[in-house]
Design a protein around this motif. Structure first.
Motif, mmCIF file in Angstrom:
data_model
loop_
_atom_site.group_PDB
_atom_site.id
_atom_site.type_symbol
_atom_site.label_atom_id
_atom_site.label_comp_id
_atom_site.label_asym_id
_atom_site.label_seq_id
_atom_site.Cartn_x
_atom_site.Cartn_y
_atom_site.Cartn_z
ATOM 1 N N UNK A 1 39.879 37.862 49.795
ATOM 2 C CA UNK A 1 41.086 37.203 50.304
ATOM 3 C C UNK A 1 41.130 35.738 49.878
ATOM 4 N N UNK A 2 42.243 35.094 50.212
ATOM 5 C CA UNK A 2 42.504 33.742 49.722
ATOM 6 C C UNK A 2 41.865 32.646 50.569
ATOM 7 N N UNK B 1 47.631 33.373 46.132
ATOM 8 C CA UNK B 1 48.118 34.713 46.435
ATOM 9 C C UNK B 1 48.559 35.440 45.169
ATOM 10 N N UNK B 2 49.235 34.744 44.274
ATOM 11 C CA UNK B 2 49.710 35.362 43.038
ATOM 12 C C UNK B 2 48.553 35.872 42.189
ATOM 13 N N UNK B 3 47.469 35.109 42.109
ATOM 14 C CA UNK B 3 46.321 35.548 41.316
ATOM 15 C C UNK B 3 45.602 36.716 41.969
ATOM 16 N N UNK B 4 45.502 36.717 43.290
ATOM 17 C CA UNK B 4 44.910 37.867 43.970
ATOM 18 C C UNK B 4 45.738 39.123 43.733
ATOM 19 N N UNK B 5 47.059 38.986 43.777
ATOM 20 C CA UNK B 5 47.935 40.136 43.522
ATOM 21 C C UNK B 5 47.782 40.610 42.082
ATOM 22 N N UNK B 6 47.693 39.692 41.154
ATOM 23 C CA UNK B 6 47.608 40.035 39.728
ATOM 24 C C UNK B 6 46.306 40.724 39.385
ATOM 25 N N UNK B 7 45.203 40.187 39.869
ATOM 26 C CA UNK B 7 43.887 40.685 39.446
ATOM 27 C C UNK B 7 43.287 41.704 40.412
#
Length: 445
Positions: free
Chosen positions: A191-192, A216-222
């Motif tokens: 998590x972030x 959040x965007x990087x967690x969603x992407x990767x």
């Protein structure tokens, strides 16, 4: 058929009485989602901050050996391929030059506090953090003065501007997104903890939003959308302005939750969790180098002694790296103690516990009784693609029901009939997506 009329309802609990002429007047049937899964006493979530390498190479293997899940709040900007930390705004040179003639005040404070951490020096990052601490403590004038001091050093060459990012207490990391993805598949939550671990309370709006949204965007992407559910604002901030933004971006914050049925005791508080009158209490404890294994085990004992405590353990350093590190042997002893209590305590990630509690509180249950069958329907306004934790139901039975089976497509499962002061009941867990449940009376038992 005897159709049942609702006479009283509490969130996730439905009490119904039969309305046909032949129905016994003293019979009632109630189904509820249990307070904790499988009738356990409470919950424990073991969380780690900062994505420190020793958490993953030392602590995680110990937990894996015991099949215990963890939540890792990671600084995404350190992971190769993700968005990096940066200052968004006017030319930094112009801002620095202005500090020579214009003192810091309410009109320029957030811009200057946002910039100073990105002047690329460990001391500059410390100035940012210390200014933030003063501001959150209500010492605003002192925060202004300290910020002026930092910029005076930069202007006079006593603090070198390298235009680089210095990460809080953890400058080096080699963990990849592929590794984090594999950890998630093993049952852990990633998590972030923002992009760079700033003092969010002293960032201006554009820089605060970047720290929260880019992470959040990087967690969603990767990692996928599952990794965007939980977050922790650095330093455990509860600043109102930060919470207003962060709650719009992440469904669950360890910092603070919006539920009125949840008491929150932060890790610096000395309030005892057993004194709360609320249905649940999230009790955060920060395990420090000086805490000691006996104190940590006592926290688990406290969870066992009540029926409403969610212990959220916060760990930073491990062995010889990171803030307030815990030793390997301490972790082995503590995690072993948690495992020994697993029959009574639900050990789950921060996100999973949050989802279960919200599912329980948001679910409405209705039922029909048709002779030898009970049909139960669950409904909720929560997004089922996010709130997907299996729930445990407890159904009280009509008089004379000695045997019960849960009707399933792959074959019925016989349930153990138990009893308490309210009568005979069965308890069973179902997937959250399973909106309809069928219980069948088994004759001859």
């Amino acid at each position: 058929m005897r159709i049942l009329n609702i006479v009283w309802r509490f969130p996730a609990v439905l009490l119904l009485t039969a309305s046909c002429a032949n129905a016994p007047t003293d019979w009632s049937q109630e189904t509820e989602i249990t307070k904790w899964p499988d009738g356990k006493n409470g919950a424990i979530s073991i969380t780690y901050d900062d994505g420190i390498i020793n958490q993953l190479t030392i602590a995680k293997p110990i937990m894996d050996s015991l099949s215990l899940p963890a939540t890792f709040f990671i600084i995404t900007g350190k992971v190769e391929g993700s968005g990096k930390g940066k200052f968004i705004g006017r030319d930094p040179k112009a801002i620095i030059a202005e500090t020579a003639t214009i003192k810091t005040d309410s009109t320029n404070f957030f811009e200057r506090a946002s910039l100073i951490a990105f002047t690329g020096n460990t001391e500059a990052e410390e100035y940012h953090a210390n200014v933030g601490s003063l501001f959150e403590a209500g010492k605003v004038a002192e925060a202004y003065k300290l910020l002026d001091e930092g910029y005076e050093k930069i202007r006079n060459g006593r603090m070198r501007d390298t235009n680089d990012v210095v990460f809080h207490n953890n400058p080096v990391d080699t963990t990849t997104w592929e590794q984090y993805k594999s950890y998630e598949k093993q049952g852990h939550e990633i998590s972030s903890h923002t992009v760079t671990h700033p003092k969010l309370a002293v960032l201006d709006e554009v820089n605060m939003r970047y720290e929260l949204e880019q992470s959040k965007a990087d967690l969603a992407k990767f990692m996928g959308e599952d990794a965007t559910f939980s977050a922790e604002g650095p330093y455990g901030t509860e600043n109102e302005r930060v919470m207003e933004y962060a709650h719009k971006i992440y469904p669950a914050l360890r910092n603070r939750m919006p539920e009125d049925w949840l008491e929150e005791i932060n890790r610096g508080s000395k309030v005892q969790p057993g004194k709360t009158q609320k249905e649940y209490v999230q009790w955060q404890r920060g395990a420090l180098s000086t805490t000691g294994i006996d104190q940590m085990k006592a926290w688990t004992d406290t969870v066992n002694a009540h029926d409403n405590i969610w212990l959220v353990l916060v760990i930073h350093g491990v062995e010889d790296y990171g803030w307030e590190p815990l030793k390997r042997e301490e972790l082995k002893q503590y995690f072993g103690d948690v495992k020994e209590n697993e029959d009574a305590v639900w050990v789950a990630t921060f996100g999973d516990v949050t989802k279960y509690l919200r599912q329980r509180k948001a679910t409405t249950i209705s039922s029909e009784l048709d002779e030898n069958e009970i049909r139960i329907t669950l409904s909720s306004d929560l997004d089922a693609s996010i709130y997907d934790i299996p729930v445990t139901l407890k159904t009280y039975l009509p008089e004379g029901w000695k045997g019960v089976s849960l009707v399933q497509e792959g074959g019925n499962r016989k349930l153990e009939v138990m009893s308490d002061s309210k009568g005979s009941y069965v308890s069973y867990s179902i997937p959250s997506a399973e909106a309809k449940v069928q219980l069948a009376r088994v004759e001859g038992n």
